[in-house]
Design a protein around this motif. Structure first.
Motif, PDB file in Angstrom:
ATOM      1  N   ALA A 159      32.013  19.762   8.784  1.00 51.19           N
ATOM      2  CA  ALA A 159      33.069  19.691   9.789  1.00 51.19           C
ATOM      3  C   ALA A 159      32.913  18.403  10.576  1.00 51.19           C
ATOM      4  O   ALA A 159      31.802  17.912  10.784  1.00 51.19           O
ATOM      5  N   VAL A 160      34.059  17.861  11.000  1.00 52.39           N
ATOM      6  CA  VAL A 160      34.096  16.604  11.741  1.00 52.39           C
ATOM      7  C   VAL A 160      35.003  16.795  12.949  1.00 52.39           C
ATOM      8  O   VAL A 160      36.057  17.428  12.854  1.00 52.39           O
ATOM      9  N   LEU A 182      29.149  17.123  11.189  1.00 55.22           N
ATOM     10  CA  LEU A 182      28.088  17.982  10.692  1.00 55.22           C
ATOM     11  C   LEU A 182      27.727  17.534   9.286  1.00 55.22           C
ATOM     12  O   LEU A 182      28.586  17.028   8.554  1.00 55.22           O
ATOM     13  N   PRO A 183      26.497  17.743   8.879  1.00 57.14           N
ATOM     14  CA  PRO A 183      26.133  17.416   7.498  1.00 57.14           C
ATOM     15  C   PRO A 183      26.790  18.405   6.535  1.00 57.14           C
ATOM     16  O   PRO A 183      27.354  19.420   6.959  1.00 57.14           O
ATOM     17  N   ASP A 184      26.693  18.119   5.252  1.00 63.69           N
ATOM     18  CA  ASP A 184      27.190  19.056   4.250  1.00 63.69           C
ATOM     19  C   ASP A 184      26.276  20.275   4.194  1.00 63.69           C
ATOM     20  O   ASP A 184      25.053  20.145   4.144  1.00 63.69           O
ATOM     21  N   TYR A 185      26.868  21.448   4.226  1.00 58.60           N
ATOM     22  CA  TYR A 185      26.144  22.695   4.060  1.00 58.60           C
ATOM     23  C   TYR A 185      26.513  23.247   2.686  1.00 58.60           C
ATOM     24  O   TYR A 185      27.699  23.402   2.371  1.00 58.60           O
ATOM     25  N   THR A 186      25.525  23.549   1.886  1.00 60.90           N
ATOM     26  CA  THR A 186      25.787  24.131   0.575  1.00 60.90           C
ATOM     27  C   THR A 186      26.107  25.602   0.750  1.00 60.90           C
ATOM     28  O   THR A 186      25.320  26.363   1.330  1.00 60.90           O
ATOM     29  N   ALA A 187      27.257  26.000   0.270  1.00 56.04           N
ATOM     30  CA  ALA A 187      27.677  27.398   0.378  1.00 56.04           C
ATOM     31  C   ALA A 187      26.998  28.217  -0.713  1.00 56.04           C
ATOM     32  O   ALA A 187      26.833  27.762  -1.847  1.00 56.04           O
ATOM     33  N   LEU A 238      35.801  20.249   6.108  1.00 55.75           N
ATOM     34  CA  LEU A 238      35.828  19.576   4.814  1.00 55.75           C
ATOM     35  C   LEU A 238      35.194  20.476   3.768  1.00 55.75           C
ATOM     36  O   LEU A 238      34.052  20.924   3.937  1.00 55.75           O
ATOM     37  N   VAL A 239      35.929  20.750   2.711  1.00 52.88           N
ATOM     38  CA  VAL A 239      35.441  21.598   1.626  1.00 52.88           C
ATOM     39  C   VAL A 239      35.457  20.774   0.345  1.00 52.88           C
ATOM     40  O   VAL A 239      36.496  20.208  -0.017  1.00 52.88           O
ATOM     41  N   GLY A 249      34.095  20.442 -14.649  1.00 54.10           N
ATOM     42  CA  GLY A 249      34.517  19.102 -15.033  1.00 54.10           C
ATOM     43  C   GLY A 249      35.355  18.368 -14.002  1.00 54.10           C
ATOM     44  O   GLY A 249      36.009  17.381 -14.324  1.00 54.10           O
ATOM     45  N   ARG A 250      35.339  18.802 -12.760  1.00 58.10           N
ATOM     46  CA  ARG A 250      36.153  18.106 -11.757  1.00 58.10           C
ATOM     47  C   ARG A 250      35.505  18.195 -10.377  1.00 58.10           C
ATOM     48  O   ARG A 250      34.643  19.028 -10.137  1.00 58.10           O
ATOM     49  N   HIS A 251      35.963  17.343  -9.484  1.00 57.94           N
ATOM     50  CA  HIS A 251      35.531  17.338  -8.084  1.00 57.94           C
ATOM     51  C   HIS A 251      36.785  17.365  -7.223  1.00 57.94           C
ATOM     52  O   HIS A 251      37.694  16.552  -7.412  1.00 57.94           O
ATOM     53  N   ASP A 252      36.841  18.298  -6.284  1.00 56.32           N
ATOM     54  CA  ASP A 252      37.981  18.392  -5.378  1.00 56.32           C
ATOM     55  C   ASP A 252      37.488  18.326  -3.941  1.00 56.32           C
ATOM     56  O   ASP A 252      36.424  18.845  -3.612  1.00 56.32           O
ATOM     57  N   HIS A 253      38.282  17.679  -3.091  1.00 54.86           N
ATOM     58  CA  HIS A 253      37.961  17.517  -1.672  1.00 54.86           C
ATOM     59  C   HIS A 253      39.177  17.975  -0.876  1.00 54.86           C
ATOM     60  O   HIS A 253      40.287  17.474  -1.079  1.00 54.86           O
ATOM     61  N   LEU A 254      38.977  18.931   0.036  1.00 55.55           N
ATOM     62  CA  LEU A 254      40.065  19.439   0.864  1.00 55.55           C
ATOM     63  C   LEU A 254      39.698  19.313   2.324  1.00 55.55           C
ATOM     64  O   LEU A 254      38.529  19.427   2.692  1.00 55.55           O
ATOM     65  N   VAL A 255      40.707  19.109   3.181  1.00 58.27           N
ATOM     66  CA  VAL A 255      40.528  18.994   4.622  1.00 58.27           C
ATOM     67  C   VAL A 255      41.409  20.054   5.278  1.00 58.27           C
ATOM     68  O   VAL A 255      42.613  20.103   5.034  1.00 58.27           O
ATOM     69  N   PHE A 256      40.792  20.881   6.122  1.00 58.37           N
ATOM     70  CA  PHE A 256      41.498  21.933   6.834  1.00 58.37           C
ATOM     71  C   PHE A 256      41.405  21.645   8.339  1.00 58.37           C
ATOM     72  O   PHE A 256      40.322  21.745   8.898  1.00 58.37           O
ATOM     73  N   PRO A 257      42.511  21.320   9.011  1.00 58.97           N
ATOM     74  CA  PRO A 257      42.453  21.062  10.457  1.00 58.97           C
ATOM     75  C   PRO A 257      42.508  22.364  11.252  1.00 58.97           C
ATOM     76  O   PRO A 257      43.212  23.305  10.886  1.00 58.97           O
TER      77      PRO A 257
END
Length: 138
Positions: A80-81, A89-94, A118-119, A125-133
């Motif tokens: 989260a930013v 915040l750093p990345d937390y592994t779920a 940030l998720v 075979g892929r990388h996805d980045h999502l932002v939830f405000p």
């Protein structure tokens, strides 16, 4: 300059609409659920306690219709930013808790403001980045 101001106002209204129309979880303290997606998955982020302090978050990945999920594992990270205050915040592994559900037990949110959750998903075979405000008011 006028276009930037208009875009900022529209984005803020969209964030408020998401916050106000979000559904609550079954927990007694309530929660907020935000939904986004990629070409392959509908991504649902549930913030157990959308206020300052420590909260659990859950990410649910639901394959889109017509997309078949393969058996390979997916790694999910959440951070989260708070851009207006310069906090990140750093990345937390779920941790995978159930089929296509991942949880971070403790995410510290130190102050009110417009946070961006940030998720990131890696796998199949892929990388996805999502932002939830989400704006925290308390």
């Amino acid at each position: 300059m006028g276009a930037v101001l208009l875009a900022t106002v529209l984005f803020t209204l969209l964030a408020l609409r998401l916050t106000m129309s979000s559904s609550t979880t079954g927990s007694s303290s309530g929660g907020t659920t935000l939904t986004g997606g990629t070409a392959h998955d509908v991504v649902t982020l549930t913030i157990a306690s959308p206020k300052t302090g420590t909260t659990a978050v859950e990410v649910r990945l639901t394959p889109r219709e017509g997309i078949r999920a393969t058996g390979s594992a997916t790694a999910v990270t959440v951070s989260a930013v708070l851009p207006t205050a310069g906090h990140a915040l750093p990345d937390y592994t779920a941790v995978r808790t159930a089929n296509n559900r991942y949880q971070v037990a403790s995410l510290p949110l130190m102050m009110t403001g417009r946070w961006e959750f940030l998720v990131d998903t890696d796998g199949q075979g892929r990388h996805d980045h999502l932002v939830f405000p989400l704006t925290l008011t308390r």
